[in-house]
Design a protein around this motif. Structure first.
Motif, PDB file in Angstrom:
ATOM      1  N   ASP B 174       0.818  -1.224   0.000  1.00 51.79           N
ATOM      2  CA  ASP B 174       0.000   0.000   0.000  1.00 51.79           C
ATOM      3  C   ASP B 174       0.849   1.271   0.000  1.00 51.79           C
ATOM      4  O   ASP B 174       0.581   2.205  -0.763  1.00 51.79           O
ATOM      5  CB  ASP B 174      -1.043  -0.002   1.134  1.00 51.79           C
ATOM      6  N   ARG B 178       1.045   4.092  -3.078  1.00 52.03           N
ATOM      7  CA  ARG B 178       0.892   5.548  -2.883  1.00 52.03           C
ATOM      8  C   ARG B 178       2.094   6.296  -3.452  1.00 52.03           C
ATOM      9  O   ARG B 178       1.952   7.320  -4.110  1.00 52.03           O
ATOM     10  CB  ARG B 178       0.714   5.847  -1.391  1.00 52.03           C
ATOM     11  N   LEU B 186      -6.202   4.477  -2.076  1.00 46.01           N
ATOM     12  CA  LEU B 186      -5.730   3.280  -2.787  1.00 46.01           C
ATOM     13  C   LEU B 186      -6.540   3.040  -4.064  1.00 46.01           C
ATOM     14  O   LEU B 186      -6.021   2.480  -5.031  1.00 46.01           O
ATOM     15  CB  LEU B 186      -5.785   2.058  -1.874  1.00 46.01           C
ATOM     16  N   LYS B 205      -1.673  -5.440   1.614  1.00 48.45           N
ATOM     17  CA  LYS B 205      -1.827  -4.605   2.806  1.00 48.45           C
ATOM     18  C   LYS B 205      -1.414  -5.341   4.078  1.00 48.45           C
ATOM     19  O   LYS B 205      -1.875  -5.006   5.165  1.00 48.45           O
ATOM     20  CB  LYS B 205      -3.275  -4.119   2.911  1.00 48.45           C
TER      21      LYS B 205
END
Lengths: 306, 306
Positions: B174, B178, B186, B205
């Protein structure tokens, strides 16, 4: 037979990266009772406001099947007011103002007509007040759900533990579960909380969904991945209200029904964050809710034959 | 027809709150090929080690149906070595040592017998090397899965983008999603990455599971809530290996098959973290894997009739 919701009915002023509001109506009991109202129509509220609170807002709650006989209106006093600013990640926030006002001396009086309560939602509020409500009910409700937050762990830990001992379901976020239990692993945290009284623990993980723990069973509920979270205020209260409202409608408390209640509560919460405050919760249709729940079903579904 | 895995075969020295290891065998290609080996038996590996690498370890890979013809052994050179220390939360770590050694001049030579590759797993490695492998395959594989990490975003962003453009599936965590997209949400991050080349994006995640994005579809996979994470090293590589190994076994690439592949990959990764390094991946039985997948099924299942 009814669902009793206690908590705050208040004013919020919110700043997010998307904009800011003047004082708008918020509070844990407002969000929870609106959330529950989409599933159940015998909701009763115990809370306190000042005489600065608009009559039109009380009437709007009534339109949502919320009985407001237990909503105390204090003459010459002001409603609870909170203001905060969310950071860019929308997961953390700074409190700018907390004016307790009427909350300072809140005595949760239970109207006689409320004694038929079978479902009790203890919205976020001082654990002392939450406990007083339980003690004033002649018959123990069939299901007591309690929501709380880190604030009470910081300033009223013993009272919090005493109240947690009395409830069936505790809803709490991941950081708070860690703080309450002293365990980093959420599995260990939940196991420890299950020894403190509640038979069910729901750990809310925001954009990562929620976990339900009961005995040695775990259910992992997805969150709807959202492109925009406009304002997270009240999402946890809305979730809890939708959760208990769904259970009150179904009428049977079981692990399987709780799983579904979490999905319905999550669906309601996903609407809540789409607009400022409780705006989006005012006029949802059953069609919108069904479509949203259908999205949750699609999101989590897989079929493996072993 | 085969599954080609490229990546590192290396030594790791790991410290966690539970203990520490001397040099043990690790590397992205090791974990990925072990992960894949529980589903598929025609695995071929391209990687490089020094002559300090134990022959017994190469034989162990071979016992797991991994063809090591493409594993280069550099005489008089040392294998890639990494050491790191995990923090108490097990989600963050400090790198203590990185000795590139044989990796510095790694030229990924593809044996002629590997040209039948239908499935290509580009394990975490320099994007330049990953791209070279694609360019050296006579026929484009049916499915190319690429794993990468923030390190390459920091030092080789343009090469990374050029490689991402060529693959079908990108697996990424995750924080990296980003960083790669510049988007916090997300959903927005995945949408942006889907414009960069891949048709599928998997956002890992960790303890919160994984999200699969394809066109306008999203699948949310749960993670198994674990009381203890002993050592997270290699979990992402194992996940990716299990994922592509399952797809190679099934033989059809579709959104529904990928959902199941994510569950099988997650199950393998949940074993990986139970012991140091790849120890737990050496001797799993199909019964253990089925039982673990059954846990995933139970964890995520709910039944709502609308």
């Amino acid at each position: 037979m009814s669902l009793l919701v206690i908590g705050t009915v208040a004013f919020d002023a919110i700043e997010t990266p998307f904009g800011k509001t003047d004082k708008i109506v918020g509070g844990s009991a407002t969000f929870a009772s609106l959330g529950a109202s989409y599933f159940y129509d015998r909701i009763k509220i115990v809370a306190v406001v000042g005489d600065d609170f608009p009559q039109s807002e009380i009437e709007d709650l009534q339109k949502h099947n919320v009985n407001t006989e237990g909503l105390q209106i204090k003459k010459g006093e002001k409603s609870f007011f909170w203001s905060g600013r969310y950071h860019n990640d929308m997961n953390s926030r700074d409190t700018l103002t907390t004016e307790l006002n009427v909350l300072e001396a809140f005595d949760p009086i239970i109207p006689h007509s409320y004694q038929d309560c079978e479902y009790l939602m203890l919205g976020n509020l001082s654990p002392q007040v939450q406990q007083t409500v339980i003690s004033r009910l002649t018959n123990r409700p069939k299901l007591i759900v309690m929501d709380t937050m880190n604030f009470w762990m910081d300033i009223a830990f013993d009272e919090l533990l005493a109240t947690i001992k009395l409830v069936d379901v505790l809803t709490i976020n991941d950081a708070e579960a860690r703080q309450l239990s002293g365990e980093f692993s959420l599995v260990k945290a939940a196991r420890k909380i299950l020894t403190m009284g509640p038979k069910f623990v729901i750990i809310k993980k925001g954009e990562h969904g929620a976990l339900l723990f009961h005995e040695d069973k775990i259910f992992s509920a997805p969150a709807l991945p959202l492109a925009e979270v406009f304002d997270p205020t009240g999402a946890g209260d809305t979730f809890a209200g939708g959760f208990i409202g769904y259970l009150a409608k179904v009428g049977t408390v079981s692990f399987d029904n709780m799983k579904n209640a979490i999905i319905f509560g999550s669906a309601l919460a996903s609407f809540c964050v789409e607009k400022f405050g409780s705006e989006k919760l005012r006029n949802l249709s059953q069609q919108e809710i069904s479509a949203r729940v259908q999205e949750f079903i699609g999101l989590a579904k897989f079929e493996i034959e072993l």
